[in-house]
Design an enzyme around this catalytic site. Structure first.
Site, PDB file in Angstrom:
ATOM      1  N   HIS A  46       0.866  -1.184   0.000  1.00 45.80           N
ATOM      2  CA  HIS A  46       0.000   0.000   0.000  1.00 45.80           C
ATOM      3  C   HIS A  46       0.901   1.231   0.000  1.00 45.80           C
ATOM      4  CE1 HIS A  46       1.014   0.106   4.226  1.00 45.80           C
ATOM      5  NE2 HIS A  46       0.520  -1.109   4.391  1.00 45.80           N
TER       6      HIS A  46
ATOM      7  N   HIS B 273       4.009   1.434   2.117  1.00 44.36           N
ATOM      8  CA  HIS B 273       5.216   0.787   1.574  1.00 44.36           C
ATOM      9  C   HIS B 273       5.835   1.627   0.453  1.00 44.36           C
ATOM     10  CE1 HIS B 273       2.839  -2.874   2.937  1.00 44.36           C
ATOM     11  NE2 HIS B 273       3.977  -3.024   3.587  1.00 44.36           N
TER      12      HIS B 273
END
Ligand code: PAF
Length: 287
Positions: free
Chosen positions: A34, A37
């Site tokens: 997501h 990250h």
């Protein structure tokens, strides 16, 4: 993008990068990527010539009754995201590659690993430090990036790096939030529609705490009580812990004196165990 599934191939590739004089940036993940990250990957790109991202749902950091089996996974989607981000290597090892038969060696940061989340997830941080130590030996990064949402994890990893002389610089990237404040997490996937609606209350409780500190409150029991009272309005939120600790040893603080403190919370919302935190400074920005 190269996809490497064997530790020895990854190690060989990193040695080759170093031989070419390239610096290696590393973002370890458990996948189901997501924006939290991707923000860490962007940081890694700024610090290093080559970026390696690992995707490995690490079984040894999950307790027997935890969510290892149902932890969300979508490797094809992850691959596309990493490709688009110009990541050089996706390291995607199997459990057997990482933990061959007879594996018995663990890395443990004593003390810090038993506090906050460690109290409720025995063995969790030993699993994290063991896999991160292995990944550092395999990827041999110059720089590794971790998220501030897992503040305790980042503090423990920094200690491990210092204590064991890993030649890697640890960078901690800021928490990325949904527009309503909920910290991004792969585990948000577990939330039902109703739970998702109330989930931002966790961050709101942290903002309430920060506001109290800014107004001059120094008694941490009062701050914690105010957070608990605020969250008690939400039936679905079951607080596991709220603690205000120092950022070195993670010991509870009774009165906020000059310096930085971490306000950390873990709460269940249905099946999802969510964590979040905020830092507060006294005698500096917060007066
Ligand atoms: O933060 C995570 O996703 C994991 O704990 C990590 C650092 C990848 C180790 O498995």
């Amino acid at each position: 993008m190269r996809i490497v599934t064997k530790s020895e191939d990854m190690q060989r590739l990193s040695i080759e990068y170093k031989r070419q004089g390239k610096t290696v940036g590393f973002v370890p993940t458990m996948g189901y990527l997501h924006e939290g990250h991707t923000s860490l990957i962007n940081i890694a790109h700024k610090y290093a010539d080559v970026v390696v991202v690992s995707i490995f749902v690490n079984p040894i950091q999950f307790g027997p009754s935890e969510d290892y089996d149902r932890y969300p996974r979508d490797i094809e989607r992850d691959k596309e995201i990493l490709e688009k981000m110009g990541v050089d290597v996706m390291f995607y090892p199997s459990v057997d590659d990482m933990y061959p038969k007879g594996f018995t060696t663990y890395v443990e940061v004593k003390g810090l690993s038993d506090k906050l989340c460690g109290r409720y997830r025995p063995g969790h941080f030993r699993g994290v430090t063991t896999v991160v130590a292995k990944l550092f030996n395999i990827v041999m990064p110059d720089v590794a990036v971790f998220g501030e949402k897992d503040a305790q994890q980042a503090i423990i990893i920094k200690r491990m790096v210092r204590d064991l002389n890993f030649p890697v610089k640890i960078i901690v990237g800021p928490t990325v939030r949904e527009p309503d404040g909920l910290a991004m997490s792969s585990r948000n996937e577990y939330l039902t529609e109703e739970e998702r609606k109330v989930a931002p209350a966790i961050y709101q409780s942290l903002l309430l705490a920060k506001g109290l500190v800014e107004q001059g409150e120094r008694d941490t029991s009062k701050i914690i009580a105010a957070m608990q009272e605020f969250l008690s309005k939400y039936d679905r939120i079951k607080v596991e812990y709220i603690e205000i600790v120092d950022k070195e040893e993670l010991n509870p603080i009774e009165r906020l004196e000059k310096g930085e403190a971490l306000i950390a919370i873990a709460a269940y919302l249905g099946k999802a165990r969510l964590i979040d935190n905020i830092s507060v400074k006294v005698g500096g920005d917060n007066g």
